[in-house]
Structures are given as C-alpha cells and as structure tokens.
Design a protein around this motif. Structure first.
Motif, PDB file in Angstrom:
ATOM      1  N   SER A  90      56.844  -2.067 -59.073  1.00 38.18           N
ATOM      2  CA  SER A  90      57.055  -3.295 -58.311  1.00 38.18           C
ATOM      3  C   SER A  90      57.020  -2.922 -56.842  1.00 38.18           C
ATOM      4  N   SER A  91      57.180  -3.911 -55.966  1.00 37.62           N
ATOM      5  CA  SER A  91      57.101  -3.634 -54.534  1.00 37.62           C
ATOM      6  C   SER A  91      58.210  -2.707 -54.062  1.00 37.62           C
ATOM      7  N   SER A  92      59.305  -2.608 -54.814  1.00 33.40           N
ATOM      8  CA  SER A  92      60.431  -1.784 -54.376  1.00 33.40           C
ATOM      9  C   SER A  92      60.892  -0.754 -55.409  1.00 33.40           C
ATOM     10  N   LEU A  93      60.202  -0.667 -56.547  1.00 34.95           N
ATOM     11  CA  LEU A  93      60.686   0.165 -57.653  1.00 34.95           C
ATOM     12  C   LEU A  93      59.619   1.171 -58.087  1.00 34.95           C
ATOM     13  N   ILE A  94      60.025   2.434 -58.161  1.00 32.65           N
ATOM     14  CA  ILE A  94      59.147   3.512 -58.609  1.00 32.65           C
ATOM     15  C   ILE A  94      59.714   4.089 -59.903  1.00 32.65           C
ATOM     16  N   ARG A  95      58.845   4.319 -60.872  1.00 29.44           N
ATOM     17  CA  ARG A  95      59.281   4.874 -62.151  1.00 29.44           C
ATOM     18  C   ARG A  95      58.648   6.238 -62.370  1.00 29.44           C
ATOM     19  N   MET A  96      59.461   7.195 -62.770  1.00 30.31           N
ATOM     20  CA  MET A  96      58.971   8.515 -63.148  1.00 30.31           C
ATOM     21  C   MET A  96      59.268   8.765 -64.623  1.00 30.31           C
ATOM     22  N   SER A  97      58.233   9.102 -65.383  1.00 26.16           N
ATOM     23  CA  SER A  97      58.398   9.540 -66.761  1.00 26.16           C
ATOM     24  C   SER A  97      58.100  11.029 -66.797  1.00 26.16           C
ATOM     25  N   SER A  98      58.994  11.801 -67.376  1.00 27.69           N
ATOM     26  CA  SER A  98      58.858  13.263 -67.344  1.00 27.69           C
ATOM     27  C   SER A  98      58.010  13.817 -68.479  1.00 27.69           C
ATOM     28  N   GLY A  99      57.852  13.016 -69.540  1.00 31.65           N
ATOM     29  CA  GLY A  99      57.188  13.531 -70.728  1.00 31.65           C
ATOM     30  C   GLY A  99      58.103  14.378 -71.582  1.00 31.65           C
ATOM     31  N   LYS A 100      59.366  14.496 -71.157  1.00 32.47           N
ATOM     32  CA  LYS A 100      60.347  15.314 -71.876  1.00 32.47           C
ATOM     33  C   LYS A 100      61.595  14.506 -72.226  1.00 32.47           C
ATOM     34  N   GLY A 101      61.431  13.183 -72.330  1.00 29.35           N
ATOM     35  CA  GLY A 101      62.556  12.337 -72.709  1.00 29.35           C
ATOM     36  C   GLY A 101      63.468  11.945 -71.570  1.00 29.35           C
ATOM     37  N   VAL A 102      63.047  12.199 -70.331  1.00 28.43           N
ATOM     38  CA  VAL A 102      63.847  11.842 -69.159  1.00 28.43           C
ATOM     39  C   VAL A 102      63.015  10.940 -68.248  1.00 28.43           C
ATOM     40  N   ASP A 103      63.517   9.760 -67.954  1.00 26.25           N
ATOM     41  CA  ASP A 103      62.855   8.843 -67.041  1.00 26.25           C
ATOM     42  C   ASP A 103      63.785   8.533 -65.868  1.00 26.25           C
ATOM     43  N   ALA A 104      63.198   8.147 -64.749  1.00 24.14           N
ATOM     44  CA  ALA A 104      63.992   7.789 -63.577  1.00 24.14           C
ATOM     45  C   ALA A 104      63.398   6.556 -62.923  1.00 24.14           C
ATOM     46  N   LEU A 105      64.274   5.640 -62.488  1.00 24.66           N
ATOM     47  CA  LEU A 105      63.873   4.467 -61.724  1.00 24.66           C
ATOM     48  C   LEU A 105      64.459   4.612 -60.330  1.00 24.66           C
ATOM     49  N   TYR A 106      63.616   4.521 -59.319  1.00 24.40           N
ATOM     50  CA  TYR A 106      64.038   4.787 -57.942  1.00 24.40           C
ATOM     51  C   TYR A 106      63.759   3.612 -57.027  1.00 24.40           C
ATOM     52  N   THR A 107      64.767   3.221 -56.250  1.00 19.66           N
ATOM     53  CA  THR A 107      64.602   2.370 -55.085  1.00 19.66           C
ATOM     54  C   THR A 107      65.308   3.091 -53.942  1.00 19.66           C
ATOM     55  N   LYS A 108      65.029   2.697 -52.720  1.00 19.59           N
ATOM     56  CA  LYS A 108      65.650   3.362 -51.581  1.00 19.59           C
ATOM     57  C   LYS A 108      67.172   3.352 -51.737  1.00 19.59           C
ATOM     58  N   GLY A 109      67.766   4.531 -51.748  1.00 22.17           N
ATOM     59  CA  GLY A 109      69.219   4.638 -51.805  1.00 22.17           C
ATOM     60  C   GLY A 109      69.819   4.593 -53.187  1.00 22.17           C
ATOM     61  N   HIS A 110      68.979   4.429 -54.233  1.00 20.67           N
ATOM     62  CA  HIS A 110      69.552   4.307 -55.585  1.00 20.67           C
ATOM     63  C   HIS A 110      68.606   4.928 -56.606  1.00 20.67           C
ATOM     64  N   MET A 111      69.195   5.613 -57.568  1.00 22.84           N
ATOM     65  CA  MET A 111      68.428   6.228 -58.644  1.00 22.84           C
ATOM     66  C   MET A 111      69.104   5.932 -59.983  1.00 22.84           C
ATOM     67  N   GLU A 112      68.320   5.498 -60.958  1.00 20.13           N
ATOM     68  CA  GLU A 112      68.812   5.278 -62.319  1.00 20.13           C
ATOM     69  C   GLU A 112      68.114   6.280 -63.238  1.00 20.13           C
ATOM     70  N   ILE A 113      68.881   7.051 -63.991  1.00 20.56           N
ATOM     71  CA  ILE A 113      68.327   8.066 -64.887  1.00 20.56           C
ATOM     72  C   ILE A 113      68.481   7.599 -66.334  1.00 20.56           C
ATOM     73  N   GLN A 114      67.402   7.673 -67.085  1.00 25.84           N
ATOM     74  CA  GLN A 114      67.414   7.291 -68.492  1.00 25.84           C
ATOM     75  C   GLN A 114      66.993   8.496 -69.337  1.00 25.84           C
ATOM     76  N   VAL A 115      67.714   8.753 -70.417  1.00 26.43           N
ATOM     77  CA  VAL A 115      67.363   9.873 -71.304  1.00 26.43           C
ATOM     78  C   VAL A 115      67.332   9.374 -72.745  1.00 26.43           C
ATOM     79  N   ASN A 116      66.601  10.090 -73.587  1.00 27.27           N
ATOM     80  CA  ASN A 116      66.555   9.694 -74.996  1.00 27.27           C
ATOM     81  C   ASN A 116      67.661  10.384 -75.788  1.00 27.27           C
TER      82      ASN A 116
END
Length: 244
Positions: A63-89
């Motif tokens: 989105s205009s303010s949201l970046i998503r990183m998928s690691s390929g190892k069961g760890v994902d991250a959602l990033y906006t300026k000043g905030h990070m959300e970590i998701q794991v399986n």
C-alpha cells in the motif's frame, strides 16, 4: 532469525527515527534487512521494490504506507514508518525470546528478560533486552523526553493521543482498549522535537491496524485528520485487497 530496533538515528533537524533490523539465516549466509524512514536496505544496499532473492526473501510495497517482507522461512514483517509488526508460523512456537514475547500461549511470562527474570516493570523489561548503551540520558528522561520538564508539551501529547480513546474508535475500544497504544503515543510525542501530528497519525494507523486484525474496520482518516496522500491513479481505502 534475529530482529532488533534502534531509536538513536537522528537527522540534521533533530528528528529521530526507529530503525528496524532483521538478520535472516546464519553465519556467512545471513541476510541483513534494514527498514528506516520508509526505506529498505539489504546488506547495506538501498533497494528498489519489489525485491526478491533466490533465498526466498521477498519485499514489496502493498500500500502507499505499508511494506511487507516475507523471509521464506516462516517469518514475515509488516513495516510502516515508526512501526513494525512481526508474524511467524507455528514452527516457531516455544522457540522465541525478546520484547515480542516467547510464543508459548502463556502471556503471563512474555515479559521475561534475557536473564530469565519475569518482571512486570516496563523499564526493567526493556532494559533487560537492551543490546548496547543507547544514550547518556537516564531511563526516566529517555522515556519521558521533553515531558519530564515541560508540562505544556505533556498536556499537548495527552490531548492528541486521547484521540485513540474517542468515539471514532469506539467500536474497537470495546474489544481492544487503546490504553497501551495511548501510552506509547504519548512517549513518542514527548521524545520528539517536531511533527507531533505525524507521530499521532502513526499511532492512529497502528491502532486501526490492530482493530482490522480483529475484523473491525475503522474509517478514521478525513480531510482534517491524517488525510491519505495517494499517488496519481490510486484511491485510498482503509481495508482492501493488495496486488498479491
């Protein structure tokens, strides 16, 4: 994987930004991904999105303010300026440690320090995971910023951040009270020297995201409150599908 945050990066105007660092993999094959001030660096190189590695790392703007990183190892991250959300399986269950908790279905011990001490004191918990000396400020000053000696700034921070407890978010507040995010919002504004409105908008966006995860969509943006700035040809929706 390892993840840590550094709040000490400041520009020439005195505005400080949180830097989020991920290390994925081990030893010489590890990849370092840094998120800071809306930018992404992989192994020290500023990258253009979308980005993909043969190792499985995939980073894209969803989105205009949201970046998503998928690691390929069961760890994902959602990033906006000043905030990070970590998701794991599920593979990481009972294997995590740190400020985000240990993922063992027991929230009572999520505040355990690196030394194995389970504390309900926020300062002790955060200090227990600090990797280096961050500044010459005391813990109290570092958390309270200008509000430690400026009552007007403290009142302004409280007034702005209490928007999170207003009728605008009432539907979500009944399920997920905003107390913790209000406290963090006040701390962020107190520690900043400029752009209090931008910090408020980040906190509002974060709370709206938490609400959306519980299937409660809040159309909170308006022309007067954190208006969305869309690139030409795009329109803003609080909740919608991304492109893959």
């Amino acid at each position: 994987f390892f993840a840590w945050v550094d709040s000490e990066e400041c520009d020439e105007t005195g505005v400080c930004y949180k830097k989020f660092v991920f290390r994925i993999g081990e030893n010489e094959t590890a990849t370092n991904v840094v998120f800071q001030n809306g930018k992404v660096l992989v192994d020290g190189v500023n990258i253009q999105l979308p980005y993909k590695q043969v190792t499985g790392i995939n980073i894209r703007q969803i989105s205009s303010s949201l970046i998503r990183m998928s690691s390929g190892k069961g760890v994902d991250a959602l990033y906006t300026k000043g905030h990070m959300e970590i998701q794991v399986n599920q593979d990481y269950k009972n294997k995590l440690k740190g400020l985000c908790g240990n993922y063992n279905d027991n929230t009572g011990d999520d505040t355990t320090t690196a030394a194995g001490v389970n504390t309900k004191n926020t300062t002790m918990f955060v200090s227990g995971w600090k990797m280096t000396e961050c500044s010459s400020l005391s813990i109290s000053e570092d958390f309270q910023g200008q509000c430690a000696f400026n009552l007007e700034k403290e009142n302004m921070a409280n007034s702005l951040c209490n928007t999170l407890a207003s009728d605008l978010f009432a539907d979500c507040g009944e399920v997920f009270p905003a107390d913790r995010i209000i406290e963090e919002c006040v701390k962020d504004i107190c520690r900043s020297t400029t752009d209090m409105e931008a910090l408020l908008c980040r906190s509002l966006a974060r709370y709206a995201r938490e609400c959306a995860l519980m299937d409660i969509t809040i159309d909170w943006r308006s022309e007067d409150l954190c208006p969305a700035q869309c690139p030409e040809g795009l329109v803003y929706k609080e909740c919608g599908n991304n492109c893959g």
